[in-house]
Design an enzyme around this catalytic site. Structure first.
Site, PDB file in Angstrom:
ATOM      1  N   GLY A 142       0.838  -1.189   0.000  1.00  0.00           N
ATOM      2  CA  GLY A 142       0.000   0.000   0.000  1.00  0.00           C
ATOM      3  C   GLY A 142       0.871   1.236   0.000  1.00  0.00           C
ATOM      4  O   GLY A 142       1.994   1.222  -0.505  1.00  0.00           O
ATOM      5  N   CYS A 143       0.379   2.279   0.598  1.00  0.00           N
ATOM      6  CA  CYS A 143       1.074   3.556   0.640  1.00  0.00           C
ATOM      7  C   CYS A 143       2.450   3.404   1.286  1.00  0.00           C
ATOM      8  O   CYS A 143       2.572   2.878   2.386  1.00  0.00           O
ATOM      9  CB  CYS A 143       0.242   4.557   1.431  1.00  0.00           C
ATOM     10  SG  CYS A 143       1.095   6.085   1.783  1.00  0.00           S
TER      11      CYS A 143
END
Length: 181
Positions: A15-16
């Protein structure tokens, strides 16, 4: 007798990269963590290009660690505990292939450890849904723009940081307190 330089690298997309970088910076044995892009087809991609999802890259982190202090398996344990490996191309409200869950192995040993770890978690029904984390050979890792480095620690009061990353950090401190610096 002096020990040889035994640093190794691990590259994870979860993810981020602001989230994953913040988590791994706290671990004993981790010497550095850099945010960047990997697994795509565009040369020298920028954050703006990554965000549109058309480059094929994942937001990822490259970890330099001392295996005498923390093992690759321990890094995997933290990786799987601090993101959702069951959502395809998504982490929370972040949606797109750039937010996929992927392990980019640097050696056959990392590949085999990753496969065994996912197999064990699947066998033990660790998650309520199937694990979709991909395992791929490492490819060119493009460093992200400088302002992404140490983003959480420099922007803790920013909305995304306080609502998304801070809870991950609290979980890390509770579950992995023996692994923290």
């Amino acid at each position: 007798m002096e020990l040889q330089n035994t640093m190794e690298k691990a590259t994870f997309a979860g993810g981020c990269f602001w989230c994953t970088e913040a988590v791994f910076l706290e671990l004993k044995g981790v010497k550095s963590v850099g945010s960047g892009y990997i697994g795509g087809h565009t040369l020298n991609p920028t954050y703006a290009e990554i965000c549109n999802g058309n480059t094929g890259h994942a937001e990822a982190i490259e970890i330099v660690f001392d295996p005498n202090e923390i093992s690759f398996g321990e890094l995997l344990e933290v990786f799987f505990a601090t993101h959702d490996p069951t959502t395809l191309n998504r982490q929370g409200n972040d949606i797109g292939t750039q937010y996929r869950s992927e392990i980019f192995y640097h050696s056959e040993m990392q590949k085999e450890i990753s496969k065994a770890y996912i197999s064990l978690m699947t066998e033990e029904n660790t998650f309520d849904a199937p694990i979709v984390t991909q395992i791929s050979p490492v490819s060119t890792f493009y460093k992200a723009e400088e302002y992404h480095n140490n983003y959480y620690n420099q922007n803790k009061l920013q909305g995304y940081c306080s609502y998304v990353i801070t809870p991950k950090m609290e979980k890390l401190k509770k579950v992995f307190k023996d692994k923290l610096k």
